[in-house]
Write a protein that holds these residues in place. Sequence first.
Motif, short mmCIF file in Angstrom:
data_model
loop_
_atom_site.label_atom_id
_atom_site.label_comp_id
_atom_site.label_asym_id
_atom_site.label_seq_id
_atom_site.Cartn_x
_atom_site.Cartn_y
_atom_site.Cartn_z
N UNK A 129 16.41 -45.09 43.83
CA UNK A 129 17.22 -45.85 44.55
C UNK A 129 18.02 -46.62 44.57
N UNK A 130 18.57 -47.67 43.32
CA UNK A 130 19.91 -47.93 43.72
C UNK A 130 20.44 -47.60 42.79
N UNK A 131 20.31 -46.77 42.08
CA UNK A 131 21.79 -45.45 41.33
C UNK A 131 22.59 -44.32 42.61
N UNK A 132 20.86 -43.97 43.43
CA UNK A 132 21.52 -43.22 44.56
C UNK A 132 22.47 -43.83 45.52
N UNK A 133 21.77 -45.21 45.90
CA UNK A 133 22.85 -46.02 46.39
C UNK A 133 23.89 -46.28 46.30
N UNK A 134 23.97 -46.98 44.74
CA UNK A 134 25.56 -46.91 44.01
C UNK A 134 26.15 -45.69 44.14
N UNK A 135 26.05 -44.89 43.77
CA UNK A 135 27.19 -43.54 44.29
C UNK A 135 27.13 -43.18 45.58
N UNK A 136 26.65 -43.10 46.28
CA UNK A 136 26.50 -43.14 48.06
C UNK A 136 27.98 -43.80 47.61
N UNK A 137 27.54 -44.82 47.90
CA UNK A 137 29.06 -46.28 48.01
C UNK A 137 29.51 -46.00 47.97
#
Length: 126
Positions: free
Chosen positions: A103-111
């Motif tokens: 979840x953290x990796x996906x959110x950072x990648x989205x940002x």
Amino acid sequence: MKIKMRVSMASEYSVKNIGDVLDVSDEIGAAWVAAGIAEKTDLEPNVPYEPQPNNGENPDDNDDKTNILEGTVEEVVQSLEGLSKTELEDLLEQEKSDKDRKGVKEEIEQQLKENEESPNNEEGKE
């Protein structure tokens, strides 16, 4: 606690001179009195006292950015707003090498993706 400075002190954030009267927290006042740099007083404060951010740590320090990853996934996600591309990339690498939370990796990648697609993105322009 009201204290009167017995010595001068300077930091990145403020200067306190001999004789300055400040109203500080009981914890700070007691510590400064115990250290001999101030004395307790009943005088009214003659200079404002502003505590240093983050208990004296500079909020722009990179260490504070890495502390973002110590929170829950929800806390991390809430803390990502406004970070630069470089900061996001650094956090992503740290997350991958440490907790590796999806979840953290996906959110950072989205940002990162949103930053690249943003019409205000000045990177690469001359």
